[in-house]
Write a protein that holds these residues in place. Structure first.
Motif, PDB file in Angstrom:
ATOM      1  N   MET A  15      10.923  -0.005   7.999  1.00  0.00           N
ATOM      2  CA  MET A  15      10.743   0.255   7.024  1.00  0.00           C
ATOM      3  C   MET A  15      11.919   0.780   5.959  1.00  0.00           C
ATOM      4  SD  MET A  15       8.104   2.971   7.775  1.00  0.00           S
ATOM      5  CE  MET A  15       7.869   4.520   5.997  1.00  0.00           C
ATOM      6  N   THR A  17      13.314  -0.454   2.055  1.00  0.00           N
ATOM      7  CA  THR A  17      13.735  -0.170   0.350  1.00  0.00           C
ATOM      8  C   THR A  17      14.254  -0.763  -0.575  1.00  0.00           C
ATOM      9  OG1 THR A  17      14.022   2.784   0.313  1.00  0.00           O
ATOM     10  CG2 THR A  17      11.752   2.716   0.053  1.00  0.00           C
ATOM     11  N   SER A 334      10.931  10.202   3.334  1.00  0.00           N
ATOM     12  CA  SER A 334       9.626   8.765   3.693  1.00  0.00           C
ATOM     13  C   SER A 334       9.681   8.673   5.191  1.00  0.00           C
ATOM     14  CB  SER A 334       9.698   7.656   2.708  1.00  0.00           C
ATOM     15  OG  SER A 334      10.460   7.145   3.999  1.00  0.00           O
ATOM     16  N   ASN A 360       6.608  11.126   9.658  1.00  0.00           N
ATOM     17  CA  ASN A 360       4.890  11.238   8.647  1.00  0.00           C
ATOM     18  C   ASN A 360       4.482   9.604   8.978  1.00  0.00           C
ATOM     19  OD1 ASN A 360       3.451  10.594   6.839  1.00  0.00           O
ATOM     20  ND2 ASN A 360       5.511  11.528   5.175  1.00  0.00           N
ATOM     21  N   ASP A 362       1.267   9.108   8.340  1.00  0.00           N
ATOM     22  CA  ASP A 362       0.648   8.529   7.385  1.00  0.00           C
ATOM     23  C   ASP A 362       1.551   7.563   6.668  1.00  0.00           C
ATOM     24  OD1 ASP A 362      -1.773   9.594   8.141  1.00  0.00           O
ATOM     25  OD2 ASP A 362      -1.254  11.507   6.935  1.00  0.00           O
ATOM     26  N   ASN A 363       2.455   7.782   5.909  1.00  0.00           N
ATOM     27  CA  ASN A 363       3.301   7.074   5.265  1.00  0.00           C
ATOM     28  C   ASN A 363       3.833   5.866   6.147  1.00  0.00           C
ATOM     29  OD1 ASN A 363       5.015   6.718   3.071  1.00  0.00           O
ATOM     30  ND2 ASN A 363       6.614   6.363   4.190  1.00  0.00           N
ATOM     31  N   GLU A 366       1.598   3.343   6.633  1.00  0.00           N
ATOM     32  CA  GLU A 366       0.410   2.527   5.100  1.00  0.00           C
ATOM     33  C   GLU A 366       2.192   1.352   4.667  1.00  0.00           C
ATOM     34  OE1 GLU A 366      -0.300   5.323   2.526  1.00  0.00           O
ATOM     35  OE2 GLU A 366      -0.390   3.952   0.661  1.00  0.00           O
ATOM     36  N   ASN A 367       3.438   1.992   5.077  1.00  0.00           N
ATOM     37  CA  ASN A 367       4.617   1.405   4.383  1.00  0.00           C
ATOM     38  C   ASN A 367       5.255   0.380   5.058  1.00  0.00           C
ATOM     39  OD1 ASN A 367       4.129   1.605   1.679  1.00  0.00           O
ATOM     40  ND2 ASN A 367       3.700   4.029   2.477  1.00  0.00           N
TER      41      ASN A 367
END
Ligand SMILES: [Mg+2]
Length: 369
Positions: A15, A17, A334, A360, A362-363, A366-367
């Motif tokens: 994960m 960003t 997140s 999390n 779901d997140n 997805e990411n």
């Protein structure tokens, strides 16, 4: 439920960003914030989670876990953290006593400790012998790329959010403007008043002589601790700093394993050890580093990653507090579902087995990269 679990499956997600905004310290620009997240599943359906943090190299950490560590854990009992650590340490020692490979093993070891708590039905701080689930926590930010106005504004915001201890950066203009650093820290002290504890982090910028000179000028601002005044590997320089000022010296976020911390301590190069469980070797190794800090009567204040550290900070009698990096708040939210949030300068640990955290998913699905 039997304690004889076997590891059946391990998932790994990256994960990341890109950092939005202007976050530089004295020696680097922060461009990326990333967590590599590990989920270790057992044959009885339990899941243990672990996380390691990086700014660069997340793909390598993810692949190292998948290709090198996962095959070594398949079919093994997650309770055997010492045996697994010893085997993996020697298996990867040519490339992995420090650095990315060790970050990778740290995340996996944390997941095993999460499983140990879940198998035994105990929050990790209780498994580690603690009895207190509220831990002091400070706010950390105050980048050197901020203007003085932005720095003061963030410091006031930290205080208004209930923190009574804050940490800000020094070493503006690559450490070449001590007068400006002094003005900035004086402005922070004036803005927050005398009752807020201020810590400084120089992020490795100075040579020891300059660091001592600055520390002796800034001490009039009543500084609680001084972090990484010189390059983290300059152990003689750290020792010189410690002798040259009466501001307590904190270091260790860039150190790995009991051996690294042994050398820091033997050289008289720290007052407060800031080990990071997500780098230094997971809980298995962190407990040994904690023992070293106790044998030398030093403070213990783990680096960042407050949700990975909250249990050890709750259990260790010489733990001072946790660090909450404000820049991480978005990525933390997140990755975890309902992770505990600091309130009035304290973090309360959930009354759940293991780390007490939930991903999390779901997140993440997805990411994740
Ligand atoms: Mg630091």
């Amino acid at each position: 439920m039997s304690v004889n679990h076997k590891v059946t499956n391990i998932n790994v997600w990256l994960m990341e960003t890109k950092v939005k905004g202007n976050f530089a310290d004295s020696t680097r620009n922060v461009e990326t914030i990333g967590f590599v997240v590990v989920d270790v599943e057992t044959d009885q359906g339990l899941h243990g989670i672990g996380v390691t943090y990086h700014e660069v190299g997340g793909e390598a950490i993810r692949e190292f876990i998948k290709l090198a560590i996962v095959p070594k854990l398949a079919g093994r009992n997650p309770m055997e953290t010492e045996a697994l650590y010893e085997e993996n340490f020697h298996y990867m020692r040519g490339v992995g006593r420090k650095g990315l490979a060790f970050c990778a093993y740290s995340a996996v070891d944390i997941a095993l400790w999460d499983l140990k708590g879940k198998i035994l039905g105990l929050p990790l701080y209780r498994l580690l012998g603690g009895n207190n689930n509220k831990v002091p926590i400070y706010a950390s930010g105050g980048w050197t790329s901020y203007t003085t106005e932005e720095l003061v504004s963030e410091a006031k915001d930290m205080v208004s959010r209930g923190y009574d201890k804050i940490k800000v950066k020094v070493g503006v203009d690559g450490g070449r403007n001590l007068n400006e650093d002094l003005r900035r820290i004086q402005a922070v002290r004036d803005a927050v008043g005398p009752d807020i504890s201020i810590m400084l982090d120089a992020n490795n910028v100075w040579q020891a002589g300059t660091a001592v000179q600055f520390a002796n000028r800034v001490k009039e601002c009543d500084i609680m601790l001084f972090e990484e005044p010189v390059f983290a590997d300059d152990i003689p320089g750290l020792a010189r700093f410690k002798q040259g000022t009466d501001i307590p010296l904190a270091t260790g976020e860039h150190e790995y394993t009991r051996y690294g911390f042994r050398d820091l301590v033997l050289a008289g190069a720290a007052d407060i050890l800031q080990a990071d469980v997500t780098r230094c070797g997971g809980y298995t190794e962190l407990l040994k580093i904690l023992g070293i800090s106790q044998a030398w009567n030093l403070g213990f204040a783990p680096h960042g990653m407050e949700h990975m550290h909250m249990h050890i900070a709750a259990a260790a009698p010489n733990a001072l507090f946790l660090e909450r990096l404000l820049m991480f708040e978005e990525v933390v939210d997140s990755v975890y579902l309902n992770a505990p949030q600091p309130k009035n300068g304290f973090l309360e640990i959930p009354d759940k087995p293991g780390l007490g955290l939930e991903l999390n998913m779901d997140n993440i699905r997805e990411n994740a990269l």
